[in-house]
Design a protein around this motif. Sequence first.
Motif, mmCIF file in Angstrom:
data_model
loop_
_atom_site.group_PDB
_atom_site.id
_atom_site.type_symbol
_atom_site.label_atom_id
_atom_site.label_comp_id
_atom_site.label_asym_id
_atom_site.label_seq_id
_atom_site.Cartn_x
_atom_site.Cartn_y
_atom_site.Cartn_z
ATOM 1 N N GLU A 90 4.290 -1.208 -1.149
ATOM 2 C CA GLU A 90 3.265 -1.514 -0.163
ATOM 3 C C GLU A 90 3.330 -0.513 0.998
ATOM 4 O O GLU A 90 4.277 0.280 1.103
ATOM 5 N N TYR A 95 -1.242 3.048 -0.038
ATOM 6 C CA TYR A 95 -2.473 3.586 0.536
ATOM 7 C C TYR A 95 -2.722 5.007 0.050
ATOM 8 O O TYR A 95 -3.831 5.371 -0.315
ATOM 9 N N PRO A 129 -5.381 -2.579 -3.230
ATOM 10 C CA PRO A 129 -6.435 -3.221 -2.437
ATOM 11 C C PRO A 129 -7.777 -3.214 -3.169
ATOM 12 O O PRO A 129 -8.042 -2.339 -3.998
#
Length: 588
Positions: A90, A95, A129
Amino acid sequence: MEINRKGYLPFGYKLLISYIIICLMPIIAVGIFSYTTFMHAMKEHTRISMSETLQQMSDNIAFKLEDIRRVSDLLYNDDTLAGNIQNYDEGWDSYESNIKYMIPKFQSTINATSQNIQLTVYMNNPAVPEVYSTSLHMEDPLVLHKRSFEMYNIRRIEKEEWYRQFPEEQYGTTMLWQQVGDDSQYGNISLLRRLVDSSDPFTRNQIGFIRITTKISSLFQSLDYPKLGEGTLVFAVDAQERIMYASKDAFIHHYWREYTSNDKLVISQPLPDFNMNLAALIPVEILEKDARQLANLTIIVCLISLAVCIIASGVISRMFSRRVSKVISVLHFFQEGEYDKRIRYKGGDEFTYIVSALNQLGEHMNQLIKETYLSKIEKQELELESLQAQINPHFLYNTLSSINRLAQFGELKKLQMMVMGLSKFYRNSLNNGKTLISVEKELEQVTSYIEIQQIKYTDRLVVELHIDPSVLTYNTVKLILQPFVENTIEHGWNGEGKIHIAIYAEMDNGRIIFQIVDGGSGMSVETIAQIFTPNDGAYLGYGIRNVDQRIKLHFGSEYGVSIMSRIGIGTTIKIIIPAANQQKLIAT
């Protein structure tokens, strides 16, 4: 002589029709052969041409399907993408993986085709996500955005029926075209395929799920029906025979069988790996336009030939019909039983011999019928009288023996009742010498016999009568019930306890059926067989055979007696006679 009879067709007309048929058969045969051959050739030519056209359409559709499948391969075979999808870190790492690789990969994938598609990827990794461009697709995504993609968690489809029934994974080959979600609402269809972990060749675990959506109309836009001919319709039909696309929009979402009929030529072409068929409907009426000219010409030729045949055959048939009509008229009278009619004919041909033979036949037939009829009646009356005379003495002997015993023991009241019962029985039996009596009289006769026996056996003999009143007025041969009641008492009962007998009479489809049912000792199958076909002159069952023979002699072989019995349980006698109010003499 004029003969007026329904359905009668004179010989001259038959001869005329025969000539016409003989002349027309070759013409009609050639016309039908030409017409059917032409129609077959037209249909075959149309079928070949349409099959080639459908094959071209199928190839065009297959090319578009293969292009979308190739797009899915870019994701399915990308090991780097599989690694990024399985990145459970994470924060910045997740990202960076998402921004630097996965999103650019999905964007480049949908740009790899010129077709308008919507790519949706469902991730098994909860750390990835979600990315979506609309509010959960409240409108058609292919209209809102051209070649867009979205990312969701796999939880969004885990409960969907189509997802749970998706086939087991066969590496590199498992994929399915199907309408899921809102596809049917917006006229879309989706290619469904798993993303698997290719680093483990043994498990191939699912890491995601791909759904590539496109417009059905874009796949089947090559179905340009005006080029296929007037009235021709082309459909894309799924496995449930629903029309997914048609050359006319009005047919979409209907069922294929609603439009198929005998007046349409159907040509079908499967779409490989798509679970659909391309089908064309061509009105047969269009193919028959040219064939009608040939059919009209054939009809004209037949009509001309018919006129010529009628004139030619009319002259010929008239020559023979006059002679034949005289013979037919006399035969008609012979058929009606009037054998005194004669033919007067002059001529030197075969008809002279026929006329002479018919005149002699009429003379002899009158005499022969009278002699045969009288002989037949006399023979049947003698046989019936002989059988009738044979059945009475046996009962009389047994009754007189009972009367003798009552006299010896001084049973005067019973003796008087038995004598009166015997008198009543024989009064009904004699019937003024007539063979036929009413069913009502026959029941009175057997009732008289039962009353005599009840004097002898008192309450040990129990008899029930179940009679349909509608049978009472019909006629029957006399003494057909009493022998069976007597047979039950004499042979089916050992004298101990009680013997129960039930007598039934009912109407059944123009027949009267009597049944005598007892609870006696019963008979074996062998005994029943010996009753109807006795060996070595055996006396067994004489009374039963007597009744059966009298019924068959009087009413015919389809009537008579049958027996059903089981040892220790009892016996059922069935007697069948016709429901008749007058005597029937059956020729033997």
